[in-house]
Design a protein around this motif. Structure first.
Motif, short mmCIF file in Angstrom:
data_model
loop_
_atom_site.label_atom_id
_atom_site.label_comp_id
_atom_site.label_asym_id
_atom_site.label_seq_id
_atom_site.Cartn_x
_atom_site.Cartn_y
_atom_site.Cartn_z
N GLN A 70 0.82 -1.20 0.00
CA GLN A 70 0.00 0.00 0.00
C GLN A 70 0.86 1.27 0.00
N GLY A 71 2.06 1.16 -0.49
CA GLY A 71 2.96 2.30 -0.48
C GLY A 71 2.56 3.36 -1.48
N LEU A 72 3.35 4.45 -1.49
CA LEU A 72 3.03 5.58 -2.34
C LEU A 72 3.59 5.38 -3.74
N GLY A 73 3.17 4.32 -4.37
CA GLY A 73 3.61 4.07 -5.74
C GLY A 73 2.86 4.94 -6.72
N THR A 74 3.34 5.00 -7.95
CA THR A 74 2.71 5.81 -8.99
C THR A 74 2.11 4.93 -10.08
N ALA A 75 1.75 3.69 -9.73
CA ALA A 75 1.12 2.79 -10.69
C ALA A 75 -0.39 3.03 -10.65
N SER A 76 -0.96 3.35 -11.80
CA SER A 76 -2.39 3.68 -11.89
C SER A 76 -3.21 2.42 -12.12
N LYS A 77 -4.30 2.28 -11.38
CA LYS A 77 -5.22 1.18 -11.61
C LYS A 77 -6.14 1.56 -12.77
N LEU A 78 -6.15 0.71 -13.80
CA LEU A 78 -6.82 1.05 -15.06
C LEU A 78 -7.86 0.00 -15.43
N THR A 79 -8.89 0.44 -16.12
CA THR A 79 -9.79 -0.48 -16.81
C THR A 79 -9.23 -0.69 -18.21
N PRO A 80 -9.62 -1.76 -18.90
CA PRO A 80 -9.14 -1.96 -20.28
C PRO A 80 -9.43 -0.78 -21.19
N LEU A 81 -10.59 -0.14 -21.04
CA LEU A 81 -10.92 1.02 -21.87
C LEU A 81 -10.01 2.20 -21.57
N GLN A 82 -9.71 2.41 -20.31
CA GLN A 82 -8.79 3.49 -19.95
C GLN A 82 -7.40 3.23 -20.50
N LEU A 83 -6.95 1.98 -20.41
CA LEU A 83 -5.63 1.64 -20.94
C LEU A 83 -5.60 1.86 -22.45
N GLU A 84 -6.61 1.40 -23.15
CA GLU A 84 -6.65 1.56 -24.60
C GLU A 84 -6.65 3.04 -24.99
N ALA A 85 -7.38 3.85 -24.23
CA ALA A 85 -7.42 5.28 -24.51
C ALA A 85 -6.06 5.92 -24.28
N LEU A 86 -5.39 5.53 -23.21
CA LEU A 86 -4.07 6.10 -22.91
C LEU A 86 -3.05 5.72 -23.98
N LEU A 87 -3.17 4.48 -24.50
CA LEU A 87 -2.20 4.01 -25.48
C LEU A 87 -2.44 4.61 -26.86
N THR A 88 -3.68 4.86 -27.20
CA THR A 88 -3.99 5.29 -28.57
C THR A 88 -4.06 6.80 -28.73
N GLU A 89 -4.37 7.52 -27.66
CA GLU A 89 -4.50 8.96 -27.81
C GLU A 89 -3.17 9.65 -28.03
N GLY A 90 -2.09 9.04 -27.49
CA GLY A 90 -0.77 9.61 -27.72
C GLY A 90 -0.52 10.89 -26.96
N LYS A 91 -1.34 11.20 -25.96
CA LYS A 91 -1.17 12.44 -25.21
C LYS A 91 -0.46 12.20 -23.88
N THR A 92 -0.12 10.94 -23.61
CA THR A 92 0.55 10.63 -22.35
C THR A 92 2.02 10.29 -22.63
N THR A 93 2.62 9.50 -21.76
CA THR A 93 4.03 9.18 -21.90
C THR A 93 4.28 8.24 -23.09
N ARG A 94 5.52 8.19 -23.49
CA ARG A 94 5.90 7.35 -24.64
C ARG A 94 5.80 5.86 -24.30
N PHE A 95 6.19 5.49 -23.09
CA PHE A 95 6.19 4.08 -22.67
C PHE A 95 5.15 3.87 -21.56
N TRP A 96 4.51 2.71 -21.61
CA TRP A 96 3.64 2.25 -20.54
C TRP A 96 4.03 0.83 -20.17
N LEU A 97 4.38 0.60 -18.91
CA LEU A 97 4.61 -0.75 -18.41
C LEU A 97 3.39 -1.13 -17.59
N VAL A 98 2.67 -2.17 -18.05
CA VAL A 98 1.38 -2.52 -17.47
C VAL A 98 1.45 -3.92 -16.87
N GLU A 99 0.94 -4.05 -15.65
CA GLU A 99 0.84 -5.34 -14.98
C GLU A 99 -0.59 -5.84 -15.09
#
Length: 250
Positions: free
Chosen positions: A114-143
């Motif tokens: 429960q530490g202060l990590g910066t990993a965002s909890k995502l739904t599949p739709l949110q992940l797809e939007a982040l990957l395709t919109e191109g307005k976020t970071t260049r790389f995404w490491l997803v668990e």
């Protein structure tokens, strides 16, 4: 006070605390029943056991990568110590503690990191939007994980800590719980069958395209699967190189 609140609110920690505390009551009662010779022998064994326990804990605190893993190993050593000492009092007591620890294992599980990590909890739709919109970071490491799986729970503790070190404007970390969104597994080529050997799965995306994953597609053909640690993920996805490139402005 925070650790005290967590111990009282989490059944995993509360039940362990109550079980270990019960030994003090048993030990006090045994002093009035057992002979002085046995009590003296028990006292020396307790001292030897505690010293051995402290030695093992000292070694583990240096080697372990996460605080939760250290706690898990410390509790394991404490259980072994309690069972051994209980055998000196009465084997029925040791059997009782074995049953209690088995019930705790079945009914509870160690809370996830429960530490202060910066990993965002995502739904599949949110992940797809982040990957395709191109307005976020260049790389995404997803668990991709199933939170109710004990294997995923143990492995996932290192992921938020990893994000603390490597998260930047060029690399972001995300988590998708396939237990809530099982349809996303097929989309990203993750098998949920059998013993869930492909979970957790980590995928590195660059500009919406997958460039690396762990474990790889053919990992089931291998004889062994190394335990997931921060060092393993960092080396596999070359996170040090990505961090250096970000610092150098590449």
């Amino acid at each position: 006070m925070e650790w005290l609140n967590q111990m009282l609110s989490e059944p995993y920690y509360l039940f362990h605390f109550l079980t270990f505390f019960s030994y003090l009551i048993v030990r006090t009662s045994a002093a009035f029943v057992l002979s002085p010779h046995i009590i003296n022998q028990l006292f020396h064994r307790e001292i030897q056991g505690i010293l051995t326990f402290l030695l093992l804990v000292t070694i583990k605190i240096v080697r372990e990568e996460t605080w939760e893993e250290f706690i898990a190993n410390t509790l394991f050593y404490a259980k072994v110590l309690l069972l051994v000492i209980s055998l000196l009092i009465d084997y029925h007591l040791a059997l009782w503690y074995m049953v209690v620890f088995l019930v705790i294992y079945i009914l509870t599980q160690q809370p996830a990191f429960q530490g202060l990590g910066t990993a965002s909890k995502l739904t599949p739709l949110q992940l797809e939007a982040l990957l395709t919109e191109g307005k976020t970071t260049r790389f995404w490491l997803v668990e991709f994980r199933v939170l109710c799986s004990s294997t995923c729970l143990r492995a996932s503790r290192c992921f938020p800590e990893l994000s603390i070190t490597y998260s930047n404007k060029n690399l972001s970390f995300g988590i998708v719980d396939l237990g809530l969104f099982p349809n996303a597994a097929e989309k990203f080529g993750i098998s949920l069958g059998g013993s869930m050997g492909q979970l957790p799965t980590y995928i590195l995306f660059e500009n919406a395209a997958e460039i690396n994953r762990f474990p790889e597609f053919n990992f089931e053909e291998k004889f062994s699967h190394p335990p997931i640690t921060k060092k393993l993920l960092s080396r596999h996805f070359e996170l040090d190189r990505l961090l250096v490139e970000y610092v150098n402005g590449k």
